[in-house]
Design an enzyme around this catalytic site. Structure first.
Site, mmCIF file in Angstrom:
data_model
loop_
_atom_site.group_PDB
_atom_site.id
_atom_site.type_symbol
_atom_site.label_atom_id
_atom_site.label_comp_id
_atom_site.label_asym_id
_atom_site.label_seq_id
_atom_site.Cartn_x
_atom_site.Cartn_y
_atom_site.Cartn_z
ATOM 1 N N CYS A 2 0.869 -1.173 0.000
ATOM 2 C CA CYS A 2 0.000 0.000 0.000
ATOM 3 C C CYS A 2 0.907 1.224 0.000
ATOM 4 O O CYS A 2 1.577 1.495 0.996
ATOM 5 C CB CYS A 2 -0.924 0.000 1.220
ATOM 6 S SG CYS A 2 -2.004 1.452 1.295
ATOM 7 N N GLU A 104 -3.888 1.142 -6.313
ATOM 8 C CA GLU A 104 -3.007 0.056 -6.749
ATOM 9 C C GLU A 104 -2.807 0.206 -8.251
ATOM 10 O O GLU A 104 -3.646 0.795 -8.946
ATOM 11 C CB GLU A 104 -3.613 -1.311 -6.398
ATOM 12 C CG GLU A 104 -2.650 -2.464 -6.510
ATOM 13 C CD GLU A 104 -1.344 -2.195 -5.781
ATOM 14 O OE1 GLU A 104 -0.347 -1.851 -6.474
ATOM 15 O OE2 GLU A 104 -1.315 -2.297 -4.550
#
Length: 221
Positions: A2, A104
């Site tokens: 992340c 992402e």
């Protein structure tokens, strides 16, 4: 991993959702949060939940070089209990990282396409995090990291990892300083069900200098 997320809700909403009182937290809507930036984090001390400003990128108390934080923006759920950089924080200083979405990059034939991921209802949630206070040359600095795990069925097409997302019913257990380590490990799992949604977005998000609503808007044909 992340490496970017968003938090666009005001402090008052965070305070209500997490049952925490603000402790000197300046916060404006953030659409493209990047490592090394300062964000509101939820901690619990003596049963009192607080929102505190912390810098993203964990610096253990023993760190000699401030640059170490750039390498510790994430901690793997599988090894967080044993890695020297994380094990003390895992046992003693866990936190909730408020968010309303994260990013992402999906690999495809044309390279990488950024994707914005959020709850289906668009609401607030929390990443499982760890925090630590580092005594730097200019004074103490509170820092945090986000724990990641293997991707769930929904996100496997995007990436093999995802942040650990905790449900509200798990907040108290994660923040409980007396919680057994084994019970904490059971919380570090991929989010189940179809609670997440995602869509492709523009490459604006690739630069942390871009921090505005357009970063997470869906691509149009």
């Amino acid at each position: 991993m992340c490496g970017r997320y968003s938090l666009t809700q005001p402090v008052k909403t965070l305070q209500q959702h997490f049952g925490a009182r603000p402790a000197g937290v300046p916060h404006e809507a953030r659409y493209n949060i990047a490592p090394s930036q300062i964000l509101p984090i939820v901690v619990a001390e003596n049963g009192d939940r607080q929102l505190r400003p912390m810098r993203w990128g964990l610096l253990p108390a023993w760190a000699k070089d401030e640059k170490l934080g750039h390498k510790l923006i994430n901690a793997r759920a599988e090894t967080v209990h044993e890695k020297p950089s994380f094990k003390t924080a895992f046992r003693h200083t866990r936190c909730l990282v408020p968010a309303d979405g994260f990013y992402e990059w999906k690999r495809d034939k044309d390279g990488k396409t950024p994707q914005y991921i959020r709850m289906q209802d668009g609401g607030l949630f929390a990443f499982a995090g760890l925090w630590s206070t580092w005594k730097g040359p200019k004074g103490p600095v509170d820092t945090f990291t986000i724990i990641t795990t293997e991707a769930n069925r929904q996100l496997q097409a995007l990436h093999h990892r995802m942040p650990v997302i905790l449900m509200p019913d798990d907040y108290a257990a994660w923040l409980d300083s007396a919680a057994p380590l084994q019970s904490l490990k059971t919380l570090l799992r991929p989010l189940t069900g179809d609670m997440l949604g995602f869509h492709p977005i523009s490459t604006l998000v690739n630069s942390p200098k871009n921090d505005f609503p357009e970063c997470r808007q869906p691509l149009t044909n």
